[in-house]
Design an enzyme around this catalytic site. Sequence first.
Site, mmCIF file in Angstrom:
data_model
loop_
_atom_site.group_PDB
_atom_site.id
_atom_site.type_symbol
_atom_site.label_atom_id
_atom_site.label_comp_id
_atom_site.label_asym_id
_atom_site.label_seq_id
_atom_site.Cartn_x
_atom_site.Cartn_y
_atom_site.Cartn_z
ATOM 1 N N CYS A 1 76.560 47.658 16.637
ATOM 2 C CA CYS A 1 75.993 48.353 15.644
ATOM 3 C C CYS A 1 76.499 48.149 14.135
ATOM 4 O O CYS A 1 75.871 48.415 13.191
ATOM 5 C CB CYS A 1 75.607 49.738 15.956
ATOM 6 S SG CYS A 1 74.763 50.242 17.378
ATOM 7 N N THR B 1 55.266 61.230 22.520
ATOM 8 C CA THR B 1 54.568 61.065 23.782
ATOM 9 C C THR B 1 55.694 60.486 24.397
ATOM 10 O O THR B 1 56.363 59.513 24.106
ATOM 11 C CB THR B 1 53.541 59.979 23.678
ATOM 12 O OG1 THR B 1 52.525 60.692 22.824
ATOM 13 C CG2 THR B 1 53.071 59.689 25.032
ATOM 14 N N GLY C 1 70.836 56.521 22.384
ATOM 15 C CA GLY C 1 72.346 57.305 22.207
ATOM 16 C C GLY C 1 72.203 57.837 20.884
ATOM 17 O O GLY C 1 72.827 59.165 20.761
ATOM 18 N N THR C 2 71.799 57.018 19.722
ATOM 19 C CA THR C 2 72.031 57.514 18.300
ATOM 20 C C THR C 2 71.067 58.867 18.134
ATOM 21 O O THR C 2 71.529 59.798 17.664
ATOM 22 C CB THR C 2 71.416 56.422 17.469
ATOM 23 O OG1 THR C 2 72.462 55.337 17.649
ATOM 24 C CG2 THR C 2 71.578 56.836 16.059
ATOM 25 N N GLN D 1 79.361 55.186 27.024
ATOM 26 C CA GLN D 1 79.848 54.048 27.768
ATOM 27 C C GLN D 1 80.382 54.461 29.182
ATOM 28 O O GLN D 1 80.874 53.592 29.908
ATOM 29 C CB GLN D 1 81.336 53.815 27.034
ATOM 30 C CG GLN D 1 80.914 52.941 25.555
ATOM 31 C CD GLN D 1 80.270 51.703 25.805
ATOM 32 O OE1 GLN D 1 80.238 50.975 26.817
ATOM 33 N NE2 GLN D 1 79.464 51.237 24.802
ATOM 34 N N SER E 1 72.759 56.611 26.678
ATOM 35 C CA SER E 1 71.715 55.362 26.309
ATOM 36 C C SER E 1 71.550 54.490 27.484
ATOM 37 O O SER E 1 72.643 53.958 27.975
ATOM 38 C CB SER E 1 72.465 54.623 25.194
ATOM 39 O OG SER E 1 71.321 53.799 24.863
ATOM 40 N N HIS F 1 70.206 51.637 28.055
ATOM 41 C CA HIS F 1 70.661 50.230 28.106
ATOM 42 C C HIS F 1 72.274 49.800 28.145
ATOM 43 O O HIS F 1 72.487 48.719 28.590
ATOM 44 C CB HIS F 1 70.041 49.506 26.921
ATOM 45 C CG HIS F 1 71.073 49.567 25.623
ATOM 46 N ND1 HIS F 1 71.584 48.867 25.012
ATOM 47 C CD2 HIS F 1 70.988 50.681 24.627
ATOM 48 C CE1 HIS F 1 72.370 49.017 23.865
ATOM 49 N NE2 HIS F 1 72.001 50.337 23.612
ATOM 50 N N ASN G 1 84.020 52.630 22.659
ATOM 51 C CA ASN G 1 83.160 51.550 23.025
ATOM 52 C C ASN G 1 83.979 50.171 22.633
ATOM 53 O O ASN G 1 83.745 49.138 23.066
ATOM 54 C CB ASN G 1 81.870 51.320 21.996
ATOM 55 C CG ASN G 1 82.078 51.992 20.696
ATOM 56 O OD1 ASN G 1 82.524 52.925 20.277
ATOM 57 N ND2 ASN G 1 81.742 50.942 19.878
#
Length: 417
Positions: free
Chosen positions: A327, A239, A74-75, A181, A201, A203, A153
């Site tokens: 984070c 890649t 996401g960052t 989120q 993101s 995860h 978040n």
Amino acid sequence: MDEQKIYYFDNNATTRVAPQVVEAMLPFLTARWGNPSSAYAFGRAVAGPVEESRARAAALINADPHEIVFTSCGTESINSAIHSALMTNPGKRHVVTTAVEHSATIKFCEHLQKRGYETTFLPVESDGSLDLHRLTTSIRPDTAIVSVMWANNETGVMFPLEEVAAICRSKGVLCHTDAVQAPGKLKIDVQGLGVDFLSLSAHKFHAPKGIGLLYVRRRTPFQAYLIGGHQEKDRRGGTENVPYIVGMGRAAELAMERLREENTRVRALRDRLEHTVLATIPYTRRNGAKEPRLPNTANIAFESAEAEAILMMLDRVGICASSGSACTTGSLDPSHVLVAMGSSPEHARGSVRFSLGIGNTDEEVDYLLEHLPPIIAKLRAVSPAGPIRVTARRRRHKSRSEDPALRQERRLRENAA
């Protein structure tokens, strides 16, 4: 020694990788490990699964597959959107965002400020909501992009994203949203939202860490942030991470399938947890508006108890929660989100976030509700501040910031005491 059972209430930080996602990824970690950009058949054979996964990710947000750019997280997606807006509009050197964004946005904007760009960090109301009039007046002729999160978040409070995007369109300014989120919790329709960029993101919705995406609306000018090969149609060098892309595609399917459960069963668990804590533990309150809010998130302030100590004691009995964004773990500063909402540093340092997921059960909520009250009581008993004393100032602060229903509930508890 038997491994301690984990009671996980930190799904806004990360989620367990779903078994179905692991199963989908395994062939691309073992037998099908070729490079999709290769000219030979062994490599080309994995290009198809990459595009199939792109289509699944696009379906999650009702986008065209050609509008999906795979990233590492996401960052990277957030940084890429803001960077592109500035690079494709060199005469515009102003960014508008909010004071409660994830550090991926705030830190990048602070980085830009050191290089001569300007950023307006919009304040929020005491319940975490955004003043749209203030947003409108903050947009200038030299504004390149407005970047606002869809759902916070830490508190789960949601911004009116459709209205934000409409304001941006009326001003001729690009609109990006950090929707990290949202998957599995909210129905995502980029056509209806009207945004130009959207970041996710994987995860956060039961895929591995290390893969994300950026939605780039068709015909929106775009300049790559990572420069290298011709991957992602020249929009992101490097890649392709085939196993993780495949995992994200499978997780996107699961997120759509589980949307109803997240908004019914998980919401009910969250509501029971929150209501019971507020009703049975004195001098507690919810941080942020009750609605609109993510269905899984509760952020609760415990007066005269430090969140760090609460979390340590919860950890001893196998309960995982947090005091804010993972984070920013390790920072001595209070939550910037709660401070932006007008909380005192003391109040912010006593706040804990519980974020539930599809893996949580009634029994797990019962376990948390069994262990949390004595932990708070023990910490308050040894607090340097001594016994709880609610001053007139704190009473006034609570009466201003609590919603009427919660204020009435608190008064009833105090009268009963």
